[in-house]
Scaffold this motif. Structure first.
Motif, PDB file in Angstrom:
ATOM      1  N   LEU A  34      37.964  35.893  40.691  1.00 35.63           N
ATOM      2  CA  LEU A  34      36.858  35.911  39.743  1.00 35.63           C
ATOM      3  C   LEU A  34      35.928  37.048  40.136  1.00 35.63           C
ATOM      4  O   LEU A  34      35.199  36.952  41.092  1.00 35.63           O
ATOM      5  N   VAL A  35      35.985  38.142  39.393  1.00 36.60           N
ATOM      6  CA  VAL A  35      35.260  39.325  39.799  1.00 36.60           C
ATOM      7  C   VAL A  35      34.502  39.901  38.628  1.00 36.60           C
ATOM      8  O   VAL A  35      35.069  40.138  37.573  1.00 36.60           O
ATOM      9  N   ALA A  36      33.202  40.127  38.800  1.00 38.58           N
ATOM     10  CA  ALA A  36      32.396  40.738  37.750  1.00 38.58           C
ATOM     11  C   ALA A  36      32.358  42.235  37.975  1.00 38.58           C
ATOM     12  O   ALA A  36      32.049  42.696  39.051  1.00 38.58           O
ATOM     13  N   GLY A  37      32.662  42.995  36.938  1.00 39.87           N
ATOM     14  CA  GLY A  37      32.549  44.435  37.007  1.00 39.87           C
ATOM     15  C   GLY A  37      33.787  45.115  37.528  1.00 39.87           C
ATOM     16  O   GLY A  37      34.887  44.616  37.385  1.00 39.87           O
ATOM     17  N   SER A  38      33.586  46.281  38.161  1.00 41.97           N
ATOM     18  CA  SER A  38      34.712  47.135  38.508  1.00 41.97           C
ATOM     19  C   SER A  38      35.377  46.740  39.802  1.00 41.97           C
ATOM     20  O   SER A  38      36.469  47.182  40.095  1.00 41.97           O
ATOM     21  N   VAL A 187      45.534  38.189  33.621  1.00 41.24           N
ATOM     22  CA  VAL A 187      44.809  38.374  32.362  1.00 41.24           C
ATOM     23  C   VAL A 187      43.393  38.821  32.695  1.00 41.24           C
ATOM     24  O   VAL A 187      42.705  38.181  33.494  1.00 41.24           O
ATOM     25  N   LEU A 188      42.974  39.912  32.090  1.00 37.93           N
ATOM     26  CA  LEU A 188      41.626  40.444  32.273  1.00 37.93           C
ATOM     27  C   LEU A 188      40.779  40.017  31.073  1.00 37.93           C
ATOM     28  O   LEU A 188      41.078  40.365  29.936  1.00 37.93           O
ATOM     29  N   THR A 189      39.734  39.243  31.340  1.00 38.22           N
ATOM     30  CA  THR A 189      38.895  38.685  30.276  1.00 38.22           C
ATOM     31  C   THR A 189      37.456  39.159  30.407  1.00 38.22           C
ATOM     32  O   THR A 189      36.895  39.175  31.494  1.00 38.22           O
ATOM     33  N   ARG A 190      36.886  39.560  29.285  1.00 37.38           N
ATOM     34  CA  ARG A 190      35.471  39.922  29.237  1.00 37.38           C
ATOM     35  C   ARG A 190      34.682  38.683  28.839  1.00 37.38           C
ATOM     36  O   ARG A 190      34.822  38.165  27.733  1.00 37.38           O
ATOM     37  N   LEU A 191      33.861  38.178  29.756  1.00 34.76           N
ATOM     38  CA  LEU A 191      33.078  36.971  29.523  1.00 34.76           C
ATOM     39  C   LEU A 191      31.621  37.367  29.252  1.00 34.76           C
ATOM     40  O   LEU A 191      30.964  37.957  30.103  1.00 34.76           O
ATOM     41  N   THR A 192      31.142  37.028  28.049  1.00 34.74           N
ATOM     42  CA  THR A 192      29.779  37.385  27.656  1.00 34.74           C
ATOM     43  C   THR A 192      28.955  36.122  27.442  1.00 34.74           C
ATOM     44  O   THR A 192      29.351  35.232  26.693  1.00 34.74           O
ATOM     45  N   ILE A 206      36.569  39.317  34.311  1.00 33.76           N
ATOM     46  CA  ILE A 206      37.201  38.330  35.168  1.00 33.76           C
ATOM     47  C   ILE A 206      38.717  38.522  35.159  1.00 33.76           C
ATOM     48  O   ILE A 206      39.354  38.477  34.108  1.00 33.76           O
ATOM     49  N   SER A 207      39.272  38.764  36.335  1.00 33.68           N
ATOM     50  CA  SER A 207      40.712  38.937  36.488  1.00 33.68           C
ATOM     51  C   SER A 207      41.314  37.635  36.988  1.00 33.68           C
ATOM     52  O   SER A 207      40.886  37.118  38.019  1.00 33.68           O
ATOM     53  N   LEU A 208      42.292  37.132  36.277  1.00 36.85           N
ATOM     54  CA  LEU A 208      42.846  35.828  36.616  1.00 36.85           C
ATOM     55  C   LEU A 208      44.353  35.874  36.847  1.00 36.85           C
ATOM     56  O   LEU A 208      45.110  36.311  35.988  1.00 36.85           O
ATOM     57  N   PRO A 209      44.815  35.421  38.024  1.00 40.76           N
ATOM     58  CA  PRO A 209      46.251  35.269  38.233  1.00 40.76           C
ATOM     59  C   PRO A 209      46.746  34.047  37.474  1.00 40.76           C
ATOM     60  O   PRO A 209      46.018  33.067  37.316  1.00 40.76           O
ATOM     61  N   SER A 210      47.955  34.104  36.981  1.00 38.86           N
ATOM     62  CA  SER A 210      48.473  33.017  36.161  1.00 38.86           C
ATOM     63  C   SER A 210      49.987  32.949  36.256  1.00 38.86           C
ATOM     64  O   SER A 210      50.634  33.868  36.745  1.00 38.86           O
ATOM     65  N   ALA A 211      50.529  31.842  35.769  1.00 39.67           N
ATOM     66  CA  ALA A 211      51.979  31.680  35.759  1.00 39.67           C
ATOM     67  C   ALA A 211      52.378  30.847  34.552  1.00 39.67           C
ATOM     68  O   ALA A 211      51.668  29.927  34.156  1.00 39.67           O
ATOM     69  N   ALA A 212      53.507  31.195  33.971  1.00 38.67           N
ATOM     70  CA  ALA A 212      54.017  30.465  32.807  1.00 38.67           C
ATOM     71  C   ALA A 212      55.465  30.064  33.054  1.00 38.67           C
ATOM     72  O   ALA A 212      56.236  30.805  33.675  1.00 38.67           O
ATOM     73  N   THR A 213      55.820  28.879  32.566  1.00 39.22           N
ATOM     74  CA  THR A 213      57.201  28.410  32.672  1.00 39.22           C
ATOM     75  C   THR A 213      57.646  27.885  31.319  1.00 39.22           C
ATOM     76  O   THR A 213      56.838  27.350  30.546  1.00 39.22           O
ATOM     77  N   TRP A 214      58.917  28.058  31.008  1.00 42.40           N
ATOM     78  CA  TRP A 214      59.463  27.603  29.733  1.00 42.40           C
ATOM     79  C   TRP A 214      59.801  26.118  29.844  1.00 42.40           C
ATOM     80  O   TRP A 214      60.588  25.716  30.695  1.00 42.40           O
TER      81      TRP A 214
END
Length: 257
Positions: A34-38, A187-192, A206-214
């Motif tokens: 969870l990171v704000a900015g650059s 996923v990089l998300t802009r939270l306002t 906010i940069s978020l690690p994620s995983a998906a499975t079928w």
């Protein structure tokens, strides 16, 4: 005094991370970058790309970078993510059985993960979480919504300030297709956040690690085991040099659902 304030900020950040990871947010790892900015970490020396391998580092809040400092820089890569074939309770579902389909599901989930409304968070969980985690995650929806409230400066419970508004806008992605049924992504998300009527908006990346499975004919979110936790690449807003340096792939506007 400064050290005490820093420790308090760190504890607040950890509470938010725990709340979001324990519930939804893309739920790709038990530790969220969870990171704000650059950001302050160095980009992966292997370079940008859709199949970039995850890196590992501690999450840390940083100041937001301004695109006005260097002018607009066009994203080097774009992706048009496929739509879900149907919608259930307002959420797109039935994504293609492809890497892009998995990422599209994760992007859709991220738009609804950051919310002050526990009911919305729970609905998001029940739509996208793998079945083995659905109930335990759904039971923590209130905790996640409270964590988002606290992180964005809202009261932990009770009514929100008049005119307060929260918007989560995914702007970039990266992913690795482990096999046909498992995809790791960022996923990089802009939270306002607008704290209230007449107040200045605050924006975080906010940069978020994620995983998906079928699972059962569709992509689902699956938490990453503790020994496989990953920290997302350094965030950078669209139009910035950092966006490209970190290997982010821009999401075409037509994919906003």
């Amino acid at each position: 005094m400064a050290l005490n304030l820093q420790e308090q900020a760190t504890r607040r950040m950890r509470r938010l991370v725990i709340a979001l990871v324990a519930v939804v947010v893309i739920l790709g790892a038990l530790v969220v970058g969870l990171v704000a900015g650059s950001g302050s970490s160095k980009p992966d020396p292997k370079g940008p790309g859709a199949h970039r391998a995850p890196s590992s580092a501690e999450p840390s809040p940083t100041e937001s970078a301004s695109d006005e400092d260097s002018g607009y820089v066009a994203p080097q890569k774009w992706v048009k993510l496929p739509d879900g074939k149907k919608r259930e309770k307002g959420f797109p579902v039935q994504f293609p059985h492809t890497g892009e389909g998995a990422v599209s599901m994760l992007v859709s989930s991220s738009r609804n993960s950051f919310s002050w409304d526990a009911k919305q968070v729970e609905a998001n969980i029940r739509t996208y979480m793998v079945s083995s985690y659905t109930e335990r995650m759904a039971s923590a929806a209130g905790q996640a919504a409270q964590g988002v409230r606290e992180h964005t400066g809202m009261p932990g419970s009770g009514p929100l300030p008049k005119g307060a508004k929260l918007t989560a806008w995914p702007i970039g992605v990266q992913w690795v297709e482990k096999d046909a049924d498992h995809v790791s992504a960022f996923v990089l998300t802009r939270l306002t956040t607008v704290p209230g009527a007449g107040k200045k908006a605050k924006t975080e990346l906010i940069s978020l690690p994620s995983a998906a499975t079928w699972e059962k004919g569709d992509w689902r979110i699956e938490p990453t085991p503790p020994n496989e936790t990953q920290t997302a690449p350094e965030p950078g807003d669209l139009g910035s040099n950092q966006f490209n340096r970190s290997g982010w792939i821009a999401i075409q506007e037509g994919d906003r659902r």
